[in-house]
Design a protein around this motif. Structure first.
Motif, mmCIF file in Angstrom:
data_model
loop_
_atom_site.group_PDB
_atom_site.id
_atom_site.type_symbol
_atom_site.label_atom_id
_atom_site.label_comp_id
_atom_site.label_asym_id
_atom_site.label_seq_id
_atom_site.Cartn_x
_atom_site.Cartn_y
_atom_site.Cartn_z
ATOM 1 N N ASN A 1 -89.205 67.470 49.352
ATOM 2 C CA ASN A 1 -87.945 66.729 49.361
ATOM 3 C C ASN A 1 -88.211 65.259 49.689
ATOM 4 O OD1 ASN A 1 -86.237 69.012 48.907
ATOM 5 N ND2 ASN A 1 -86.539 69.592 51.047
ATOM 6 N N ASN A 2 -87.366 64.397 49.210
ATOM 7 C CA ASN A 2 -87.404 62.951 49.524
ATOM 8 C C ASN A 2 -88.764 62.299 49.292
ATOM 9 O OD1 ASN A 2 -84.666 63.118 50.382
ATOM 10 N ND2 ASN A 2 -85.366 63.819 52.393
ATOM 11 N N PRO A 3 -89.216 62.149 48.079
ATOM 12 C CA PRO A 3 -88.538 62.499 46.833
ATOM 13 C C PRO A 3 -88.665 63.998 46.507
ATOM 14 C CG PRO A 3 -90.662 61.571 46.336
ATOM 15 C CD PRO A 3 -90.492 61.446 47.831
ATOM 16 N N THR A 4 -87.727 64.472 45.701
ATOM 17 C CA THR A 4 -87.805 65.859 45.237
ATOM 18 C C THR A 4 -89.012 66.014 44.324
ATOM 19 O OG1 THR A 4 -85.404 66.158 45.338
ATOM 20 C CG2 THR A 4 -86.621 67.638 43.889
ATOM 21 N N MET A 5 -89.800 67.069 44.564
ATOM 22 C CA MET A 5 -90.930 67.358 43.684
ATOM 23 C C MET A 5 -90.839 68.797 43.207
ATOM 24 S SD MET A 5 -94.983 66.616 44.168
ATOM 25 C CE MET A 5 -96.104 66.979 42.806
ATOM 26 N N ILE A 6 -90.951 68.970 41.904
ATOM 27 C CA ILE A 6 -90.830 70.280 41.253
ATOM 28 C C ILE A 6 -92.080 70.513 40.418
ATOM 29 C CG2 ILE A 6 -89.439 71.689 39.680
ATOM 30 C CD1 ILE A 6 -87.110 69.686 40.212
ATOM 31 N N MET A 7 -92.581 71.744 40.416
ATOM 32 C CA MET A 7 -93.687 72.057 39.511
ATOM 33 C C MET A 7 -93.278 73.200 38.593
ATOM 34 S SD MET A 7 -96.474 73.920 41.993
ATOM 35 C CE MET A 7 -96.189 75.535 42.736
ATOM 36 N N ASP A 8 -93.801 73.152 37.369
ATOM 37 C CA ASP A 8 -93.452 74.179 36.382
ATOM 38 C C ASP A 8 -94.626 74.400 35.437
ATOM 39 O OD1 ASP A 8 -90.805 75.662 35.276
ATOM 40 O OD2 ASP A 8 -92.114 75.115 33.608
ATOM 41 N N TYR A 9 -94.807 75.648 35.032
ATOM 42 C CA TYR A 9 -95.941 76.063 34.206
ATOM 43 C C TYR A 9 -95.810 75.635 32.747
ATOM 44 C CZ TYR A 9 -99.624 79.215 32.510
ATOM 45 O OH TYR A 9 -100.763 79.735 31.941
ATOM 46 N N ALA A 10 -94.707 75.000 32.362
ATOM 47 C CA ALA A 10 -94.475 74.599 30.968
ATOM 48 C C ALA A 10 -95.736 73.984 30.371
ATOM 49 C CB ALA A 10 -93.325 73.594 30.911
ATOM 50 N N HIS A 11 -96.157 74.504 29.208
ATOM 51 C CA HIS A 11 -97.434 74.056 28.644
ATOM 52 C C HIS A 11 -97.425 73.951 27.121
ATOM 53 C CE1 HIS A 11 -97.497 78.434 28.666
ATOM 54 N NE2 HIS A 11 -98.353 78.370 27.663
#
Length: 526
Positions: free
Chosen positions: A383-393
């Protein structure tokens, strides 16, 4: 050897050599759940699987090498297949197996221990992991025992599903097909005794193993094995495959929401599987998934389970998805904790599979609404900054992930994308991904593949300065050091309200550890 003779040879108990490994651990657990006295001997001093072994009554001799007493009081030996290829190990085994106890491996497990339960196999390009976990959750929350392999792996080999299906349980749900290789899905599904096959979608991926047509044929192998099929009717490739197999029991899922302002694009990039002409899409819900028709008469099949009235609801720095689910003649309103149109499709495929397997509608909806998602799929890690991870490939995966995150964009924040993707969809796919990332405010290319197509990105690109040479292995496009440098750069650029999205397998593998390393360094500096 017949089964009776085989089982008699195990009557005094047996040893599993290499039982802490991927295949060896599953062999030991299958034998234990058939009330066979099992002892694992492994040179590894400990294993993360130890709690599972102890819970299932398996004896452990860890950190030990073979000696004259290793097989004392036992009547058979099982060996992990990888060890049987090691000449040094097999020589030691022969030296200490003085009583010439029978030596078995995975072949005997596959032959003599059948699943004896319903087996659902899930394959496809995107969404198969989430769909697999969703189906499992639906049945678990309704008091079914569903076996888990317990391994720390990304993807699966052909042996893992077959062995997982043989663990104790009421029903098995297996993810099948990782690399897009010919024969992979057929062998795995056959050895797993899959009777229901779920295919989520087919889009361009793993083209390093052949052409797109080769890849389609790989996914079609599930149809050759399963008697019952759950297919996305909004995918013209799957609709065509289903129409060619009237001997199978086929159920389709999809979306019927063409009047929804959420869907405005017409993605016209797929040709009719019947006549080869370009399909006309009345509406595209997600890439090549939508309402389509051709002048030759080919069009969407009738859907058994479908969604209407889809809404993406923003709640703070996250989003949820609401929609109405239809089961032929019954409907329910539903709220998903994991957001995005792609997860609507994942939930529909899961609901359809559970419904065909015999669960009632209320039980299915309860399972869908309580499912929390899968690690590495739109997973929030800071959070602060928001961090997101995703397997999209691949292009389809990147598009849906990015569109979901863009729902969080306001006039007060920016979307910063860290691209760790390895080239799996070919040069054309890399260019497509680069163009998609133009919707973000800032792109940080980290992988070799992503740095080669930056000219196609129509937004601000900030490169890392790393001179590290990384020869990608498989589907991992970046090294841990490169991901760390990319995150460090993203955090330097980002303000508290911004959103950092790390995509690709390397992003999922290394983002958490890289982030923790950077945060620890910052604390030490203070």
């Amino acid at each position: 050897m017949d089964k009776e003779e085989f089982m008699n040879s195990l009557s005094e108990g047996m040893v599993v050599l290499g039982g802490c490994g991927t295949v060896g651990s599953l062999i030991a657990r299958i034998l234990a759940c058939h009330n066979i006295d099992v002892t694992i001997i492994d040179s590894a001093p400990d294993s993360y699987l130890t709690p599972i072994f102890k819970k299932e009554g398996i004896n452990l001799k860890l950190g030990e090498e073979l000696d004259n007493d290793s097989f004392k009081g036992k009547s058979a030996i099982f060996v992990a297949p990888s060890l049987l290829k090691n000449d040094y190990f097999t020589t030691k085994l022969n030296n200490f197996n003085k009583k010439n106890l029978p030596v078995y491996s995975i072949e005997e497990i596959i032959k003599f221990f059948l699943p004896n339960k319903p087996v659902i196999g899930v394959t496809g390009t995107n969404g198969k992991t989430t769909t697999t976990h969703t189906i499992k959750h639906i049945f678990k929350i309704n008091n079914y025992k569903v076996p888990e392999h317990g391994l720390r792996i990304q993807g699966n080999s052909e042996f893992i599903p077959a062995l997982q299906a043989r663990l104790d349980g009421d029903l098995a749900v297996l993810e099948i097909g990782t690399f897009g290789r010919k024969g992979e899905i057929k062998r795995s599904a056959t050895n797993s005794h899959v009777n229901m096959g779920v295919i989520t979608n087919i889009t361009r991926d793993h083209l390093n193993n052949g052409t797109f047509e080769d890849y389609i044929n790989c996914k079609k192998e599930m149809v050759e094995v399963a008697d019952t099929l759950i297919l996305d009717g909004d995918d013209p490739l799957l609709a065509s495959i289903g129409s060619k197999h009237p001997e199978k029991e086929i159920h389709y899922f999809g979306i019927k929401d063409g009047d929804n302002d959420l869907f405005k694009s017409k993605y016209n990039n797929r040709h009719c599987p019947s006549c080869g002409k370009l399909l006309n899409y009345n509406i595209s819900y997600l890439r090549n998934l939508g309402e389509y028709e051709c002048e030759c008469g080919f069009k969407n099949p009738k859907l058994d389970v479908y969604a209407t009235n889809i809404r993406i609801i923003k709640e703070g720095n996250t989003t949820k998805t609401k929609y109405t689910i239809h089961f032929v003649d019954e409907t329910r309103d539903i709220t998903l904790k994991n957001s995005g149109v792609h997860n609507v499709y994942n939930s529909l495929g899961s609901a359809c599979a559970a419904w065909v397997q015999g669960l009632d509608i209320n039980s299915i909806v309860r399972g869908l609404e309580t499912f929390n998602g899968v690690p590495g799929r739109l997973e929030y890690i800071h959070n602060n900054p928001t961090m997101i991870m995703d397997y999209a490939h691949n292009p389809a995966g990147v598009e849906t992930t990015l569109n979901t995150v863009l729902k969080l964009k306001t006039e007060h924040n920016r979307i910063i994308v860290l691209n760790t993707i390895s080239s799996e969809s070919g040069k054309e796919g890399d260019i497509d991904i680069a163009k998609l990332l133009s919707k973000a405010d800032i792109v940080i290319p980290v992988s070799t593949s992503s740095t080669k197509v930056v000219d196609y990105i129509d937004t601000h690109v900030v490169p890392i300065r790393s001179n590290i040479k990384f020869n990608k292995t498989g589907t991992t496009g970046s090294s841990p050091e490169q991901v760390t440098e990319g995150i460090r750069l993203a955090l330097k650029i980002a303000e508290d309200n911004d959103i950092i999205l790390s995509i690709g397998e390397a992003g999922v593998k290394y983002s958490k550890s890289s982030l923790n390393k950077i945060l620890f360094e910052n604390v030490k500096k203070q």
